[in-house]
Design an enzyme around this catalytic site. Structure first.
Site, mmCIF file in Angstrom:
data_model
loop_
_atom_site.group_PDB
_atom_site.id
_atom_site.type_symbol
_atom_site.label_atom_id
_atom_site.label_comp_id
_atom_site.label_asym_id
_atom_site.label_seq_id
_atom_site.Cartn_x
_atom_site.Cartn_y
_atom_site.Cartn_z
ATOM 1 N N GLU A 91 34.676 37.378 44.319
ATOM 2 C CA GLU A 91 35.003 38.785 44.036
ATOM 3 C C GLU A 91 33.741 39.615 43.799
ATOM 4 O O GLU A 91 33.655 40.758 44.234
ATOM 5 C CB GLU A 91 35.946 38.890 42.832
ATOM 6 C CG GLU A 91 37.375 38.509 43.155
ATOM 7 C CD GLU A 91 37.990 39.382 44.252
ATOM 8 O OE1 GLU A 91 37.633 40.562 44.361
ATOM 9 O OE2 GLU A 91 38.827 38.864 45.015
ATOM 10 N N TYR A 129 38.854 46.825 38.757
ATOM 11 C CA TYR A 129 39.327 46.157 39.969
ATOM 12 C C TYR A 129 39.117 44.639 39.872
ATOM 13 O O TYR A 129 40.032 43.844 40.113
ATOM 14 C CB TYR A 129 38.601 46.705 41.219
ATOM 15 C CG TYR A 129 38.791 45.786 42.380
ATOM 16 C CD1 TYR A 129 40.003 45.770 43.064
ATOM 17 C CD2 TYR A 129 37.810 44.863 42.747
ATOM 18 C CE1 TYR A 129 40.233 44.875 44.089
ATOM 19 C CE2 TYR A 129 38.024 43.964 43.767
ATOM 20 C CZ TYR A 129 39.234 43.971 44.432
ATOM 21 O OH TYR A 129 39.456 43.067 45.434
ATOM 22 N N ASP A 181 41.072 48.375 44.803
ATOM 23 C CA ASP A 181 39.832 48.799 45.454
ATOM 24 C C ASP A 181 40.216 49.854 46.499
ATOM 25 O O ASP A 181 41.379 50.270 46.573
ATOM 26 C CB ASP A 181 39.095 47.602 46.069
ATOM 27 C CG ASP A 181 39.873 46.982 47.225
ATOM 28 O OD1 ASP A 181 41.056 47.342 47.419
ATOM 29 O OD2 ASP A 181 39.299 46.145 47.944
#
Ligand code: SF4
Length: 344
Positions: free
Chosen positions: A36, A117, A135
């Site tokens: 991520e 996020y 996002d």
């Protein structure tokens, strides 16, 4: 109102059609954290080789937490936006100190480099917590599905999308739900020309049903790209080139790079000419480089000097292409071929 079952077709599509991405083989929160952070502002295809090599080098959270920062930067070299590497290691250290990986959004948000996020993505993908990871792609997809198009809606969009979406995340499928929305945004629900006829959500999507896919999401949602002019220096000492490492560089924190400045920067140029006096200044040319939402336009100047370095954060290094691993922007500056046009 959209029913919970309306996302079933999206989940089924994702389970049959999802791309085989390496981080989708793991439920280990550490590897999901690495993926991520790497995927922030960076394309999937770019991330894949870095993801493999980074995990080869730091296979566990403990290995990353204990590594010298220099090694972490070295493993990150070429991926750009180096503050992420430092924050990733600081997050690993915080988790190691805490003794367990946090699984609640409020705790995840305390980790360095983890914003709303990433916290929602981690909570849902690694821990099956119902959370909406918003996002740019997910914002576009969900705004279209729920038909959010007015400026007033745009100001409330994140809160509104959370409220609208959360009830539709099936228990035990939060991980697939988050990734299905991401997958749809990456492959079918594209910004300019969404492939609605191939989309599993076409019968539920309000934007498609109302013919509003070009109007949604509303303009102010997407962060506009920013053009930034820079000036970079190639200061040669024989076959060696000057590199310097800056503590607070907005793009390349703690990396060894050629000196660069935001334009106009005549006074900085003159400072370096005084410190490294030598042959006359030559214009090399202009290169372009994209970093997150910024398009950098870099004018490169060079000269040769006989002066040595006196500062610990500067050094001359032998430059043979391929020999030294440098951030991509620095490599581009060094490799730029001279042009004949002097812009002065
Ligand atoms: S139907 Fe079209 S606009 Fe709606 S989610 Fe699918 S691709 Fe996006």
């Amino acid at each position: 109102m959209t029913e919970r079952s309306q996302f079933t077709s999206l989940l089924e599509w994702y389970r049959q059609e999802a791309r085989d991405l390496p981080w989708r083989h793991s439920r280990d929160p550490y590897t999901i954290l690495v993926s991520e952070i790497m995927l922030q502002q960076t394309r999937v295809e770019t991330v894949i080789p870095f993801y493999h090599s980074f995990l080869d080098r730091f296979p566990s959270l403990t290995a990353l937490a204990r590594a010298p920062l220099e090694d972490v930067y070295e493993a990150w070299a070429g991926l750009g936006y180096y503050r992420r590497a430092k924050n990733l290691q600081r997050a690993a250290q915080a988790i190691a100190q805490r003794g367990s990986f946090p699984n609640q959004i409020s705790d995840l948000l305390q980790l360095p480099g983890v914003g709303e996020y990433t916290a929602a993505a981690l909570a849902s993908i690694a821990f099956q917590q119902p959370a909406v990871a918003l996002d740019g792609n997910a914002l576009r997809v969900l705004c279209r599905i729920f038909g959010l198009r007015s400026a007033a809606q745009a100001t409330l969009t994140r809160r509104q999308l959370n409220r609208l979406t959360l009830p539709h995340i099936p228990v035990g499928s939060a991980s697939d739900f988050t990734q299905a929305v991401m997958e749809l945004g990456a492959r079918l629900c594209l910004p300019r020309q969404p492939h609605c006829l191939a989309c599993p959500m076409q019968s539920q999507c309000l934007a498609h049903r109302q013919g509003l896919t070009q109007q949604i999401p509303p303009p102010g949602l997407a962060r506009p790209r920013q053009r930034v002019e820079l000036l970079a220096l190639r200061i040669w000492h024989g076959h060696q080139i000057l590199l310097e490492r800056r503590e607070e560089d907005p793009f390349l924190t703690q990396q060894w790079v050629t000196p660069w400045f935001f334009a106009p920067a005549q006074h900085r140029l003159q400072q370096y000419q005084r410190s490294f006096a030598g042959h006359s200044l030559q214009y090399v040319g202009r290169i372009r480089h994209a970093v997150t939402f910024r398009d950098l336009e870099v004018d490169i100047w060079e000269w040769h000097t006989d002066q040595p370095c006196h500062l610990s954060h500067q050094k001359f290094v032998e430059w043979l292409p391929g020999q030294t691993r440098l951030p991509r922007l620095a490599s581009k500056v060094i490799n730029a071929a001279p042009c004949q046009t002097n812009p002065r």
